[in-house]
Motif scaffolding. Structure first.
Motif, PDB file in Angstrom:
ATOM      1  N   MET A 252      21.912 -54.611   4.033  1.00  0.00           N
ATOM      2  CA  MET A 252      22.413 -53.291   3.676  1.00  0.00           C
ATOM      3  C   MET A 252      23.537 -52.892   4.639  1.00  0.00           C
ATOM      4  O   MET A 252      23.396 -53.027   5.860  1.00  0.00           O
ATOM      5  N   GLU A 253      24.673 -52.423   4.108  1.00  0.00           N
ATOM      6  CA  GLU A 253      25.790 -51.964   4.910  1.00  0.00           C
ATOM      7  C   GLU A 253      25.692 -50.443   5.089  1.00  0.00           C
ATOM      8  O   GLU A 253      25.534 -49.704   4.132  1.00  0.00           O
ATOM      9  N   LEU A 254      25.799 -50.003   6.385  1.00  0.00           N
ATOM     10  CA  LEU A 254      25.793 -48.582   6.712  1.00  0.00           C
ATOM     11  C   LEU A 254      27.208 -48.215   7.151  1.00  0.00           C
ATOM     12  O   LEU A 254      27.778 -48.845   8.040  1.00  0.00           O
ATOM     13  N   VAL A 255      27.798 -47.198   6.503  1.00  0.00           N
ATOM     14  CA  VAL A 255      29.202 -46.861   6.754  1.00  0.00           C
ATOM     15  C   VAL A 255      29.306 -45.448   7.330  1.00  0.00           C
ATOM     16  O   VAL A 255      28.428 -44.602   7.134  1.00  0.00           O
ATOM     17  N   ASP A 256      30.413 -45.251   8.066  1.00  0.00           N
ATOM     18  CA  ASP A 256      30.732 -43.946   8.662  1.00  0.00           C
ATOM     19  C   ASP A 256      29.511 -43.359   9.388  1.00  0.00           C
ATOM     20  O   ASP A 256      29.061 -42.248   9.118  1.00  0.00           O
ATOM     21  N   VAL A 257      29.005 -44.142  10.343  1.00  0.00           N
ATOM     22  CA  VAL A 257      27.801 -43.736  11.080  1.00  0.00           C
ATOM     23  C   VAL A 257      28.201 -42.681  12.101  1.00  0.00           C
ATOM     24  O   VAL A 257      29.012 -42.948  12.994  1.00  0.00           O
ATOM     25  N   THR A 258      27.634 -41.471  11.967  1.00  0.00           N
ATOM     26  CA  THR A 258      27.981 -40.365  12.872  1.00  0.00           C
ATOM     27  C   THR A 258      26.767 -39.730  13.532  1.00  0.00           C
ATOM     28  O   THR A 258      26.912 -38.767  14.283  1.00  0.00           O
ATOM     29  N   GLU A 259      25.544 -40.210  13.220  1.00  0.00           N
ATOM     30  CA  GLU A 259      24.353 -39.721  13.920  1.00  0.00           C
ATOM     31  C   GLU A 259      24.250 -40.468  15.239  1.00  0.00           C
ATOM     32  O   GLU A 259      24.232 -41.710  15.247  1.00  0.00           O
ATOM     33  N   TRP A 260      24.194 -39.721  16.350  1.00  0.00           N
ATOM     34  CA  TRP A 260      24.267 -40.356  17.660  1.00  0.00           C
ATOM     35  C   TRP A 260      23.096 -41.309  17.883  1.00  0.00           C
ATOM     36  O   TRP A 260      23.260 -42.343  18.520  1.00  0.00           O
ATOM     37  N   GLU A 261      21.907 -40.979  17.375  1.00  0.00           N
ATOM     38  CA  GLU A 261      20.760 -41.889  17.479  1.00  0.00           C
ATOM     39  C   GLU A 261      19.997 -41.821  16.161  1.00  0.00           C
ATOM     40  O   GLU A 261      19.702 -40.715  15.662  1.00  0.00           O
ATOM     41  N   SER A 262      19.703 -42.966  15.581  1.00  0.00           N
ATOM     42  CA  SER A 262      18.970 -43.010  14.319  1.00  0.00           C
ATOM     43  C   SER A 262      18.087 -44.251  14.297  1.00  0.00           C
ATOM     44  O   SER A 262      18.317 -45.208  15.041  1.00  0.00           O
ATOM     45  N   SER A 263      17.045 -44.212  13.435  1.00  0.00           N
ATOM     46  CA  SER A 263      16.087 -45.326  13.333  1.00  0.00           C
ATOM     47  C   SER A 263      15.830 -45.636  11.854  1.00  0.00           C
ATOM     48  O   SER A 263      14.826 -45.195  11.264  1.00  0.00           O
ATOM     49  N   PRO A 264      16.703 -46.380  11.191  1.00  0.00           N
ATOM     50  CA  PRO A 264      16.464 -46.774   9.800  1.00  0.00           C
ATOM     51  C   PRO A 264      15.207 -47.643   9.691  1.00  0.00           C
ATOM     52  O   PRO A 264      14.890 -48.422  10.602  1.00  0.00           O
ATOM     53  N   LEU A 265      14.476 -47.486   8.573  1.00  0.00           N
ATOM     54  CA  LEU A 265      13.241 -48.241   8.339  1.00  0.00           C
ATOM     55  C   LEU A 265      13.500 -49.314   7.284  1.00  0.00           C
ATOM     56  O   LEU A 265      14.010 -49.055   6.201  1.00  0.00           O
ATOM     57  N   CYS A 266      13.105 -50.508   7.633  1.00  0.00           N
ATOM     58  CA  CYS A 266      13.197 -51.635   6.711  1.00  0.00           C
ATOM     59  C   CYS A 266      11.779 -51.880   6.163  1.00  0.00           C
ATOM     60  O   CYS A 266      10.827 -52.000   6.947  1.00  0.00           O
ATOM     61  N   TYR A 267      11.564 -51.948   4.810  1.00  0.00           N
ATOM     62  CA  TYR A 267      10.203 -52.095   4.274  1.00  0.00           C
ATOM     63  C   TYR A 267      10.188 -53.107   3.132  1.00  0.00           C
ATOM     64  O   TYR A 267      11.198 -53.358   2.472  1.00  0.00           O
ATOM     65  N   PHE A 268       8.964 -53.683   2.916  1.00  0.00           N
ATOM     66  CA  PHE A 268       8.695 -54.604   1.798  1.00  0.00           C
ATOM     67  C   PHE A 268       7.284 -54.314   1.276  1.00  0.00           C
ATOM     68  O   PHE A 268       6.373 -53.981   2.074  1.00  0.00           O
ATOM     69  N   ASN A 269       7.049 -54.451  -0.051  1.00  0.00           N
ATOM     70  CA  ASN A 269       5.731 -54.402  -0.683  1.00  0.00           C
ATOM     71  C   ASN A 269       5.341 -55.820  -1.041  1.00  0.00           C
ATOM     72  O   ASN A 269       6.069 -56.548  -1.731  1.00  0.00           O
ATOM     73  N   CYS A 270       4.157 -56.240  -0.595  1.00  0.00           N
ATOM     74  CA  CYS A 270       3.683 -57.604  -0.869  1.00  0.00           C
ATOM     75  C   CYS A 270       2.227 -57.505  -1.282  1.00  0.00           C
ATOM     76  O   CYS A 270       1.369 -57.123  -0.467  1.00  0.00           O
ATOM     77  N   GLY A 271       1.954 -57.843  -2.561  1.00  0.00           N
ATOM     78  CA  GLY A 271       0.571 -57.807  -3.043  1.00  0.00           C
ATOM     79  C   GLY A 271      -0.028 -56.426  -2.921  1.00  0.00           C
ATOM     80  O   GLY A 271      -1.223 -56.316  -2.606  1.00  0.00           O
ATOM     81  N   GLY A 272       0.787 -55.375  -3.083  1.00  0.00           N
ATOM     82  CA  GLY A 272       0.263 -54.017  -3.018  1.00  0.00           C
ATOM     83  C   GLY A 272       0.236 -53.437  -1.611  1.00  0.00           C
ATOM     84  O   GLY A 272      -0.165 -52.298  -1.437  1.00  0.00           O
ATOM     85  N   THR A 273       0.652 -54.201  -0.631  1.00  0.00           N
ATOM     86  CA  THR A 273       0.653 -53.709   0.760  1.00  0.00           C
ATOM     87  C   THR A 273       2.094 -53.493   1.191  1.00  0.00           C
ATOM     88  O   THR A 273       2.942 -54.376   0.997  1.00  0.00           O
ATOM     89  N   LYS A 274       2.378 -52.345   1.803  1.00  0.00           N
ATOM     90  CA  LYS A 274       3.721 -52.012   2.275  1.00  0.00           C
ATOM     91  C   LYS A 274       3.757 -52.073   3.814  1.00  0.00           C
ATOM     92  O   LYS A 274       2.888 -51.528   4.479  1.00  0.00           O
ATOM     93  N   LYS A 275       4.779 -52.784   4.278  1.00  0.00           N
ATOM     94  CA  LYS A 275       4.984 -52.842   5.726  1.00  0.00           C
ATOM     95  C   LYS A 275       6.421 -52.426   6.043  1.00  0.00           C
ATOM     96  O   LYS A 275       7.339 -52.722   5.268  1.00  0.00           O
ATOM     97  N   THR A 276       6.573 -51.754   7.204  1.00  0.00           N
ATOM     98  CA  THR A 276       7.907 -51.293   7.620  1.00  0.00           C
ATOM     99  C   THR A 276       8.186 -51.733   9.056  1.00  0.00           C
ATOM    100  O   THR A 276       7.267 -51.920   9.855  1.00  0.00           O
ATOM    101  N   THR A 277       9.479 -51.861   9.337  1.00  0.00           N
ATOM    102  CA  THR A 277       9.959 -52.140  10.701  1.00  0.00           C
ATOM    103  C   THR A 277      11.215 -51.307  10.930  1.00  0.00           C
ATOM    104  O   THR A 277      12.089 -51.254  10.059  1.00  0.00           O
ATOM    105  N   ALA A 278      11.307 -50.683  12.110  1.00  0.00           N
ATOM    106  CA  ALA A 278      12.423 -49.784  12.394  1.00  0.00           C
ATOM    107  C   ALA A 278      13.473 -50.469  13.260  1.00  0.00           C
ATOM    108  O   ALA A 278      13.141 -51.252  14.157  1.00  0.00           O
ATOM    109  N   ALA A 279      14.731 -50.177  12.990  1.00  0.00           N
ATOM    110  CA  ALA A 279      15.847 -50.566  13.859  1.00  0.00           C
ATOM    111  C   ALA A 279      16.307 -49.319  14.618  1.00  0.00           C
ATOM    112  O   ALA A 279      16.083 -48.195  14.167  1.00  0.00           O
ATOM    113  N   ARG A 280      16.922 -49.523  15.742  1.00  0.00           N
ATOM    114  CA  ARG A 280      17.412 -48.383  16.518  1.00  0.00           C
ATOM    115  C   ARG A 280      18.932 -48.498  16.655  1.00  0.00           C
ATOM    116  O   ARG A 280      19.440 -49.525  17.133  1.00  0.00           O
ATOM    117  N   ILE A 281      19.625 -47.431  16.237  1.00  0.00           N
ATOM    118  CA  ILE A 281      21.084 -47.433  16.242  1.00  0.00           C
ATOM    119  C   ILE A 281      21.563 -46.345  17.206  1.00  0.00           C
ATOM    120  O   ILE A 281      21.125 -45.199  17.125  1.00  0.00           O
TER     121      ILE A 281
END
Length: 822
Positions: free
Chosen positions: A80-109
């Motif tokens: 995923m491309e993030l453009v014109d980033v102007t939030e000084w600190e942000s934590s986007p969440l990356c997630y997947f559903n597998c067999g009905g279970t959802k897991k997430t992992t955060a990045a720090r920008i």
């Protein structure tokens, strides 16, 4: 596009035993890359999300408040491309559903902004020893916690300021340093440097202010004035003013004034001192004020002095008769004209003896012959200011007398030495000065004029002295003698002796009276009265000196001692080492007189070396060197070794350059050079390498893919090095792969029943093997083809093969069926 998960451990388990929550898919992980990202304010970033879920239909996405741009996805991954980033600190969440279970992992920008401007502020002119604030203005920068502000002077760090402010967002920074001006700062550039250190996830960004060139001055004390305390009117005097310990002296400004009159000055600098000089004419008597002013930067310092100006004519000394006749009387009178200030005191004296004093002292005396030339002085003393000025007038007494020829100035006997410059001296006394004339044998002779003495100058000279008061006669007897002389007949300058023969050094001088002759060699006396056996040490230049009562003369006698040739280890080394390609000659000389001719011949070839030539390895060998002169010959054996730089002759692969996986091979590097070269290798890193004792051969046992690559052999000695390389490719044989596949098929068909199949999976199908092309790898390929295991390509980071096994619905727990192979 597939993004496999990057493993951190050295060993990757290809199968994991989990209790899966769903009926078909096991435990899974979600990864994001980069986990930590540093982006410029308003910049663009691409986030990559991936999962280990084995469900091919699983989908993932990115949850964020940031503006999304283009995205790409595939099985198990999303970009995923993030453009014109102007939030000084942000934590986007990356997630997947597998067999009905959802897991997430955060990045720090985190965002950053490079300083828009760095400005340095301080006074450009400083005084040594004073402390000044130095301010660095840094505008619109973020994040402050990563900012360091340093003050650089002359390219070196003078002060440092680490902000460490946890606030987010761009802001202006003011860093202030206190700097004490030092002498060495003068002429140096000072500047503010900023470093926005975003490592390890971002760049190191540097900014610098415009430099300011410093001027540091030192002015520790007031200037000093040098001028005379008392000066006579209508005269000139030198005045100087100086300041010491200042810096930089070349910029100092100095002015001198006499009262309100500015003086023309000449200014000179030397080290830390400036000096101004002026010539002043003092016109009127009285007290005069001198002023000196020195300016350094913004500081001005001054000093003053006072000069007493007086008018003082010289006193007058009068004689009643300037040239009295011997036996008559004379009167001396001392007086002075008017002075300003008044109050002069007079003294009449001779040398240190005061004869009379007062306002007008006098002296009367009867003159004698001894009074002629007496010096009388009249001193005038005038008090000026706190001191006394003295002026003196002198007069010499001239007493007239008839001529005399005393023995001291006109001796009755003279002794001259032939060949020297002499003059006939005869001086008469009397006033006025008498005229003196001398003659010999009726011929007038020059008196007081030097001439070259010969034996003809011997004899009696008649001298007459006369003036207006009378005449006197005197006879002079002249004797002529001569010093020693040596010529080629009595003392030959060149002698040739033969070693071992009896010889005598003969040297005779012609002199009157007879001269004593002494000879020495190197400062040591040599007996010339008898014959001696000749040795080499007697060769050299002898200094022979003949001496009598009238002088001496010296003569050098060169003695040459001849002898047959001789060679030793020092003059003709028995072992000599050359370097190939250099201009060299066989270093073999002989000690002999006359000088010996040396010829060297190489044994076996009759090859002769007589001079410089371009050395080659063919020059190595044993030489016979012969030295010859007119008195004999000498012979010496010399061994010559010619060294040369190394070269690789061959780089051989045995048994053949074609290498099959699993086979053994060796690479031999053959070289030549003198001294014998050493071997070193640059080759692919592998655990199956073995080296020969001299390092010239590399042996590989059980070749694998990791043995493929470039093999570089370097040989070196003290004169250089040489490199040669060869590329080896380890290939897999098609017969081996076919055999492995066949064996796997037979084993799978033979395993009947759950127990056999489970045993097979535990011992073979689920075993990890890190060696490409191994038997286990081939088995896994077969299992993959049957849908039992999924094989993931080797990761470049860890060099292993990942395997996931799908077991279906066997009754035995799946975590017991699949184990990591060791």
């Amino acid at each position: 596009m597939m993004h496999p998960r990057k493993y951190q451990d050295d060993v990757l388990h290809t199968c994991k035993g989990y209790d899966f929550p769903g009926p078909a898919w096991g435990a899974f992980e979600v990864d994001v890359w980069p986990v930590e990202a540093v982006v410029p304010f308003g910049g663009t970033l691409q986030l990559n999300c991936s999962t280990t879920c084995l469900d091919p239909s699983t989908r993932g996405s990115l949850e964020t408040s940031l503006t999304k741009g283009q995205s790409k996805n595939g099985t198990g991954w999303v970009a995923m491309e993030l453009v014109d980033v102007t939030e000084w600190e942000s934590s986007p969440l990356c997630y997947f559903n597998c067999g009905g279970t959802k897991k997430t992992t955060a990045a720090r920008i985190s965002l950053y902004r490079v300083p828009e401007q760095v400005i340095l502020e301080l006074p450009p002119v400083l005084e040594e020893g004073k402390t000044y604030p130095v301010t660095c203005w840094v505008s619109n920068v973020a994040p402050m916690r990563n900012l360091t502000v340093t003050l650089h002077l002359g390219g070196k760090v003078l002060h440092a300021n680490i902000q460490g402010d946890p606030r987010v967002g761009a802001t202006n920074i003011t860093a202030t340093f206190n700097m004490t001006a030092q002498h060495g700062y003068h002429g140096q550039d000072i500047a503010c440097h900023t470093e926005l250190d975003l490592r390890p996830h971002g760049p190191l960004l540097k900014n610098t202010s415009a430099p300011i060139n410093l001027s540091v001055y030192t002015f520790p004390a007031a200037p000093q004035l040098r001028a005379p305390h008392r000066v006579e009117a209508d005269t000139e005097a030198n005045v100087s003013c100086w300041a010491s310990g200042i810096f930089p002296a070349v910029v100092a400004q100095v002015s001198l004034r006499l009262g309100n009159q500015s003086l023309e000055v000449s200014i000179a600098t030397s080290g830390d001192m400036v000096t101004a000089q002026a010539t002043v004419r003092f016109l009127e008597p009285g007290k005069q004020e001198l002023h000196c002013t020195v300016s350094m930067g913004p500081v001005t310092r001054a000093t003053e002095g006072r000069v007493d100006v007086y008018r003082f004519p010289a006193p007058i000394l009068e004689l009643s008769d300037p040239e009295p006749l011997v036996g008559t009387n004379v009167t001396l009178t001392c007086h002075s004209p008017a002075t300003n200030p008044p109050g002069v005191w007079l003294q009449l004296h001779e040398a240190e003896q005061i004869l009379a004093s007062g306002s007008q002292p006098q002296l009367q005396l009867m003159v004698h012959k001894g009074d002629h030339g007496r010096q009388f002085m009249c001193d005038a003393n005038l008090t000026v200011g706190s001191g006394t000025v003295v002026k003196r007038t002198s007069a010499q007494l001239t007493v007239r007398s008839p001529p005399e020829l005393p023995e001291a100035s006109c001796p009755s006997t003279l002794t001259w030495v032939e060949g020297t410059q002499r003059a006939l001296h005869c001086v008469a006394t009397g006033v006025p000065a008498p005229a003196v004339a001398c003659s010999k044998d009726g011929m007038e002779q020059q008196v007081g004029t030097e001439l070259q003495v010969t034996r003809d100058h011997a004899g009696t000279y008649i001298c007459h002295a006369s003036n207006a008061l009378g005449t006197q006669n005197h006879n002079i007897m002249v004797h002529v003698e001569y010093p020693p002389q040596m010529d080629d007949a009595g003392c030959p300058p060149q002698r040739t002796w033969l070693e071992g023969q009896q010889q005598q050094l003969v040297c005779v001088a012609d002199a009157n009276p007879k001269a004593n002759v002494v000879c020495s060699l190197d400062g040591q006396p040599y007996d010339i009265t008898q014959k001696q056996g000749t040795m080499r040490g007697q060769a050299g230049i002898y200094q022979c000196r003949a001496t009598n009562t009238h002088g001496s003369t010296a003569r050098n006698v060169t003695v040459r001692v001849e002898y047959k040739p001789h060679m030793d280890e020092l003059s003709c080394p028995s072992h000599q080492t050359w370097l190939e390609g250099t201009e060299l000659a066989l270093a073999c000389k002989a000690d002999g007189e006359p000088p010996a001719w040396v010829q060297c011949t190489q044994d076996g070839t009759m090859r002769t070396l007589t001079g410089y030539h371009n050395a080659s390895r063919n020059d190595s060998g044993l030489y016979s060197c012969m030295a010859t002169n007119s008195h004999g010959s000498a012979q010496r054996a010399v061994t010559v070794q010619v060294d040369y730089s190394p070269v690789v002759l061959a780089l051989d692969v045995q048994p053949s350059p074609t290498v099959l996986q699993g086979s053994d091979f060796s690479i031999h590097c053959s070289a030549e050079g003198s001294p014998v070269p050493t071997y070193s290798w640059v080759l692919p890193v592998a655990p199956n390498l073995n080296y020969s004792a001299d390092n010239s051969t590399v042996m590989i046992l059980g070749a694998g893919a990791h043995n493929s690559g470039s093999y570089v052999c370097t040989v070196a000695n003290s004169y250089g090095s040489h490199i040669r390389n060869i590329t080896i490719q380890v290939a897999r044989g098609w017969q081996y792969d076919l055999t492995v596949v066949a064996i796997v098929v037979v084993v799978v068909l033979a395993l009947v029943g759950t127990g056999g199949f489970i045993y097979y999976l535990k011992t073979t199908a689920c075993k990890k093997d890190t060696t490409p092309g191994s038997r286990t790898s081939a088995s896994l390929v077969n299992l993959s083809a049957r849908g039992l295991c999924t094989v993931t390509a080797p990761s470049e980071d860890v060099g292993v093969t990942a395997v996931s096994c799908l077991w279906g619905t066997w009754n035995k727990p799946r975590r017991e069926l699949c184990r990591a192979g060791t």
